[in-house]
Design a protein around this motif. Structure first.
Motif, PDB file in Angstrom:
ATOM      1  N   ALA A 108       0.833  -1.203   0.000  1.00  0.00           N
ATOM      2  CA  ALA A 108       0.000   0.000   0.000  1.00  0.00           C
ATOM      3  C   ALA A 108       0.865   1.250   0.000  1.00  0.00           C
ATOM      4  CB  ALA A 108      -0.920  -0.004   1.208  1.00  0.00           C
ATOM      5  N   ARG A 109       1.936   1.239   0.776  1.00  0.00           N
ATOM      6  CA  ARG A 109       2.820   2.410   0.790  1.00  0.00           C
ATOM      7  C   ARG A 109       3.431   2.640  -0.585  1.00  0.00           C
ATOM      8  NH1 ARG A 109       7.679   3.467   5.053  1.00  0.00           N
ATOM      9  NH2 ARG A 109       6.108   4.803   6.035  1.00  0.00           N
ATOM     10  N   ARG A 110       3.861   1.576  -1.245  1.00  0.00           N
ATOM     11  CA  ARG A 110       4.449   1.729  -2.572  1.00  0.00           C
ATOM     12  C   ARG A 110       3.419   2.272  -3.561  1.00  0.00           C
ATOM     13  NH1 ARG A 110       7.526  -2.924  -1.018  1.00  0.00           N
ATOM     14  NH2 ARG A 110       5.881  -4.348  -1.681  1.00  0.00           N
ATOM     15  N   VAL A 111       2.206   1.768  -3.480  1.00  0.00           N
ATOM     16  CA  VAL A 111       1.144   2.247  -4.379  1.00  0.00           C
ATOM     17  C   VAL A 111       0.911   3.740  -4.175  1.00  0.00           C
ATOM     18  CG1 VAL A 111      -1.337   2.134  -4.827  1.00  0.00           C
ATOM     19  CG2 VAL A 111      -0.016   0.022  -4.626  1.00  0.00           C
ATOM     20  N   LEU A 112       0.833   4.170  -2.928  1.00  0.00           N
ATOM     21  CA  LEU A 112       0.584   5.589  -2.647  1.00  0.00           C
ATOM     22  C   LEU A 112       1.771   6.457  -3.060  1.00  0.00           C
ATOM     23  CD1 LEU A 112      -1.157   5.282   0.832  1.00  0.00           C
ATOM     24  CD2 LEU A 112      -2.237   5.764  -1.375  1.00  0.00           C
ATOM     25  N   ASP A 113       2.987   5.948  -2.881  1.00  0.00           N
ATOM     26  CA  ASP A 113       4.168   6.698  -3.303  1.00  0.00           C
ATOM     27  C   ASP A 113       4.173   6.904  -4.812  1.00  0.00           C
ATOM     28  OD1 ASP A 113       5.079   6.943  -0.740  1.00  0.00           O
ATOM     29  OD2 ASP A 113       6.522   5.282  -0.861  1.00  0.00           O
ATOM     30  N   VAL A 114       3.832   5.843  -5.552  1.00  0.00           N
ATOM     31  CA  VAL A 114       3.782   5.951  -7.010  1.00  0.00           C
ATOM     32  C   VAL A 114       2.687   6.929  -7.431  1.00  0.00           C
ATOM     33  CG1 VAL A 114       3.277   4.709  -9.146  1.00  0.00           C
ATOM     34  CG2 VAL A 114       4.761   3.663  -7.428  1.00  0.00           C
ATOM     35  N   LEU A 115       1.518   6.839  -6.780  1.00  0.00           N
ATOM     36  CA  LEU A 115       0.412   7.725  -7.124  1.00  0.00           C
ATOM     37  C   LEU A 115       0.785   9.189  -6.910  1.00  0.00           C
ATOM     38  CD1 LEU A 115      -2.518   8.271  -7.909  1.00  0.00           C
ATOM     39  CD2 LEU A 115      -3.168   7.862  -5.523  1.00  0.00           C
ATOM     40  N   SER A 116       1.419   9.494  -5.783  1.00  0.00           N
ATOM     41  CA  SER A 116       1.789  10.885  -5.518  1.00  0.00           C
ATOM     42  C   SER A 116       2.854  11.386  -6.486  1.00  0.00           C
ATOM     43  CB  SER A 116       2.291  11.024  -4.075  1.00  0.00           C
ATOM     44  OG  SER A 116       3.455  10.248  -3.864  1.00  0.00           O
ATOM     45  N   ALA A 117       3.664  10.448  -7.013  1.00  0.00           N
ATOM     46  CA  ALA A 117       4.697  10.850  -7.981  1.00  0.00           C
ATOM     47  C   ALA A 117       4.101  11.168  -9.346  1.00  0.00           C
ATOM     48  CB  ALA A 117       5.750   9.741  -8.105  1.00  0.00           C
ATOM     49  N   VAL A 118       3.152  10.355  -9.802  1.00  0.00           N
ATOM     50  CA  VAL A 118       2.568  10.572 -11.126  1.00  0.00           C
ATOM     51  C   VAL A 118       1.389  11.543 -11.094  1.00  0.00           C
ATOM     52  CG1 VAL A 118       3.297   8.286 -11.885  1.00  0.00           C
ATOM     53  CG2 VAL A 118       1.002   8.584 -10.945  1.00  0.00           C
ATOM     54  N   ASP A 119       0.812  11.739  -9.911  1.00  0.00           N
ATOM     55  CA  ASP A 119      -0.336  12.638  -9.761  1.00  0.00           C
ATOM     56  C   ASP A 119      -0.112  13.491  -8.510  1.00  0.00           C
ATOM     57  OD1 ASP A 119      -2.778  13.915  -9.679  1.00  0.00           O
ATOM     58  OD2 ASP A 119      -3.935  12.143  -9.115  1.00  0.00           O
ATOM     59  N   PRO A 120       0.704  14.559  -8.620  1.00  0.00           N
ATOM     60  CA  PRO A 120       1.050  15.370  -7.442  1.00  0.00           C
ATOM     61  C   PRO A 120      -0.166  15.927  -6.703  1.00  0.00           C
ATOM     62  CG  PRO A 120       2.473  15.925  -9.298  1.00  0.00           C
ATOM     63  CD  PRO A 120       1.402  15.020  -9.832  1.00  0.00           C
ATOM     64  N   GLU A 121      -1.263  16.170  -7.418  1.00  0.00           N
ATOM     65  CA  GLU A 121      -2.458  16.699  -6.765  1.00  0.00           C
ATOM     66  C   GLU A 121      -3.087  15.690  -5.803  1.00  0.00           C
ATOM     67  OE1 GLU A 121      -3.974  19.701  -6.828  1.00  0.00           O
ATOM     68  OE2 GLU A 121      -2.220  20.428  -7.896  1.00  0.00           O
ATOM     69  N   ALA A 122      -2.724  14.432  -5.939  1.00  0.00           N
ATOM     70  CA  ALA A 122      -3.309  13.403  -5.074  1.00  0.00           C
ATOM     71  C   ALA A 122      -2.999  13.663  -3.604  1.00  0.00           C
ATOM     72  CB  ALA A 122      -2.792  12.020  -5.477  1.00  0.00           C
ATOM     73  N   SER A 123      -1.852  14.255  -3.309  1.00  0.00           N
ATOM     74  CA  SER A 123      -1.466  14.476  -1.919  1.00  0.00           C
ATOM     75  C   SER A 123      -2.386  15.459  -1.214  1.00  0.00           C
ATOM     76  CB  SER A 123      -0.018  14.982  -1.843  1.00  0.00           C
ATOM     77  OG  SER A 123       0.107  16.230  -2.523  1.00  0.00           O
ATOM     78  N   ARG A 124      -3.234  16.164  -1.981  1.00  0.00           N
ATOM     79  CA  ARG A 124      -4.185  17.100  -1.391  1.00  0.00           C
ATOM     80  C   ARG A 124      -5.584  16.502  -1.313  1.00  0.00           C
ATOM     81  NH1 ARG A 124      -4.942  21.383  -4.830  1.00  0.00           N
ATOM     82  NH2 ARG A 124      -5.707  22.665  -3.108  1.00  0.00           N
ATOM     83  N   ASP A 125      -5.731  15.293  -1.801  1.00  0.00           N
ATOM     84  CA  ASP A 125      -7.019  14.614  -1.798  1.00  0.00           C
ATOM     85  C   ASP A 125      -7.299  14.048  -0.399  1.00  0.00           C
ATOM     86  OD1 ASP A 125      -8.925  12.352  -2.070  1.00  0.00           O
ATOM     87  OD2 ASP A 125      -8.835  12.867  -4.196  1.00  0.00           O
ATOM     88  N   ALA A 126      -8.483  14.326   0.129  1.00  0.00           N
ATOM     89  CA  ALA A 126      -8.819  13.879   1.487  1.00  0.00           C
ATOM     90  C   ALA A 126      -8.733  12.361   1.621  1.00  0.00           C
ATOM     91  CB  ALA A 126     -10.218  14.364   1.860  1.00  0.00           C
ATOM     92  N   SER A 127      -9.167  11.629   0.600  1.00  0.00           N
ATOM     93  CA  SER A 127      -9.114  10.164   0.649  1.00  0.00           C
ATOM     94  C   SER A 127      -7.671   9.674   0.678  1.00  0.00           C
ATOM     95  CB  SER A 127      -9.846   9.563  -0.553  1.00  0.00           C
ATOM     96  OG  SER A 127     -11.214   9.863  -0.504  1.00  0.00           O
ATOM     97  N   PHE A 128      -6.819  10.338  -0.086  1.00  0.00           N
ATOM     98  CA  PHE A 128      -5.401   9.970  -0.117  1.00  0.00           C
ATOM     99  C   PHE A 128      -4.775  10.193   1.255  1.00  0.00           C
ATOM    100  CE2 PHE A 128      -0.924  10.947  -0.570  1.00  0.00           C
ATOM    101  CZ  PHE A 128      -0.465   9.990  -1.459  1.00  0.00           C
ATOM    102  N   ILE A 129      -5.069  11.330   1.879  1.00  0.00           N
ATOM    103  CA  ILE A 129      -4.497  11.654   3.185  1.00  0.00           C
ATOM    104  C   ILE A 129      -4.976  10.666   4.237  1.00  0.00           C
ATOM    105  CG2 ILE A 129      -4.472  13.394   5.021  1.00  0.00           C
ATOM    106  CD1 ILE A 129      -4.695  15.508   2.758  1.00  0.00           C
ATOM    107  N   GLN A 130      -6.274  10.390   4.230  1.00  0.00           N
ATOM    108  CA  GLN A 130      -6.825   9.451   5.202  1.00  0.00           C
ATOM    109  C   GLN A 130      -6.236   8.056   5.030  1.00  0.00           C
ATOM    110  OE1 GLN A 130     -11.021   8.292   4.833  1.00  0.00           O
ATOM    111  NE2 GLN A 130     -11.241   8.603   7.037  1.00  0.00           N
ATOM    112  N   THR A 131      -6.133   7.619   3.773  1.00  0.00           N
ATOM    113  CA  THR A 131      -5.578   6.290   3.504  1.00  0.00           C
ATOM    114  C   THR A 131      -4.105   6.231   3.876  1.00  0.00           C
ATOM    115  OG1 THR A 131      -7.163   5.975   1.699  1.00  0.00           O
ATOM    116  CG2 THR A 131      -5.241   4.527   1.733  1.00  0.00           C
ATOM    117  N   SER A 132      -3.359   7.306   3.617  1.00  0.00           N
ATOM    118  CA  SER A 132      -1.939   7.349   3.980  1.00  0.00           C
ATOM    119  C   SER A 132      -1.764   7.195   5.484  1.00  0.00           C
ATOM    120  CB  SER A 132      -1.316   8.667   3.510  1.00  0.00           C
ATOM    121  OG  SER A 132      -1.335   8.777   2.107  1.00  0.00           O
ATOM    122  N   ALA A 133      -2.630   7.858   6.250  1.00  0.00           N
ATOM    123  CA  ALA A 133      -2.566   7.753   7.708  1.00  0.00           C
ATOM    124  C   ALA A 133      -2.869   6.325   8.165  1.00  0.00           C
ATOM    125  CB  ALA A 133      -3.542   8.731   8.349  1.00  0.00           C
ATOM    126  N   GLN A 134      -3.885   5.718   7.548  1.00  0.00           N
ATOM    127  CA  GLN A 134      -4.239   4.343   7.903  1.00  0.00           C
ATOM    128  C   GLN A 134      -3.116   3.373   7.561  1.00  0.00           C
ATOM    129  OE1 GLN A 134      -7.862   3.923   5.692  1.00  0.00           O
ATOM    130  NE2 GLN A 134      -9.121   4.957   7.246  1.00  0.00           N
TER     131      GLN A 134
END
Length: 260
Positions: A108-134
């Protein structure tokens, strides 16, 4: 506890609206009414006026609002093609985040790292932030289970000042508080949270460990040093990956050793 959804007022008030939040039912209803009205007006204008460009604009505007009704995504631009692109980006992002929720913590961490790299706006997405914390919390728990296979790593069912408890076979106990800070938060754990942990530790026989992906502010570090000098069973570890595991093990061992 992880800061997935709650930020100090001074922080959250300065953050832009998260890109791609789904519309509320009322907003979708309003978008539908607007879309049907504009589309109807545009279709009528085609036959009633000579302003073909204006008629087409009305129809396209109506289509965009109808897309909002159907998809539930907000309007981010008046450009029809651009709007479609943002809708598609949000859908793809949501699919990736859903996959991360179902994956193992490391995957999951690798998936989120890749997503934030290819889609920088994802790091501002509430779902992304919540999932990253989980995911961060799950990573910490998995590391504790790996380090202490003979112990029980228990999740607290209620917000009792800690996320996990480590219980040894001889009934020694340590509490673990996990605090995840996203990119919108402060760059370090504040003194306020450290004070809360020290207050909870003062009323418990178990030692308390605060684990975060960020370091401490200078004031927070000073508070922990003073509390330790006064006999409080409190520790802090900045844990980001397995390179920090030595510090994590050492802090837990100190608390378990003192809990006799």
């Amino acid at each position: 506890m992880s800061e997935a959804s709650e930020l100090p007022p001074s922080e959250s008030d300065t953050v832009d609206d998260v890109e791609g939040e789904l519309l509320s039912p009322w907003s979708r209803f309003a978008a539908g009414v607007t879309g049907f009205t504009l589309s109807g007006a545009g279709a009528t204008a085609v036959f009633m006026t000579d302003n073909q460009a204006g008629s087409v604009a009305l129809v396209l505007g109506g289509v965009i609002f109808l897309l909002m009704l159907i998809s539930g995504n907000p309007l981010r631009s008046l450009g029809h093609g651009d709007t479609q692109m943002k809708f598609a980006t949000k859908r793809r992002r949501d699919r990736v985040i859903d996959e991360a929720r179902e994956a193992s913590p490391s995957d999951a961490r690798r998936v989120l790292d890749v997503l934030s790299a290819v889609d920088p706006e994802a790091s501002r997405d509430a779902s992304f932030i919540q999932t990253s914390a989980q995911v961060y919390e799950r990573l910490v728990k998995a590391e504790l289970i790996r380090l202490y296979p003979e112990c029980d790593v228990l999740e607290n069912g209620m917000d009792a000042g800690a996320d996990f408890r480590i219980l040894t076979p001889d009934r020694r106990l340590a509490s673990i508080d996990v605090k995840y800070l996203d990119s919108r938060s402060r760059s370090a754990v504040s003194a306020t949270h450290v004070r809360q942990m020290i207050a909870i530790a003062s009323m418990s026989v178990a030692g308390h460990l605060l684990v975060s992906n960020r370091g401490l502010t200078s004031m927070a570090a000073e508070l922990i040093s003073r509390a330790q000098a006064g006999g409080a069973k409190v520790e802090f570890v900045q844990w980001r990956n397995d390179q920090d595991t030595g510090e994590l093990r050492q802090a837990v061992n100190v608390l378990l050793r003192d809990n006799v």
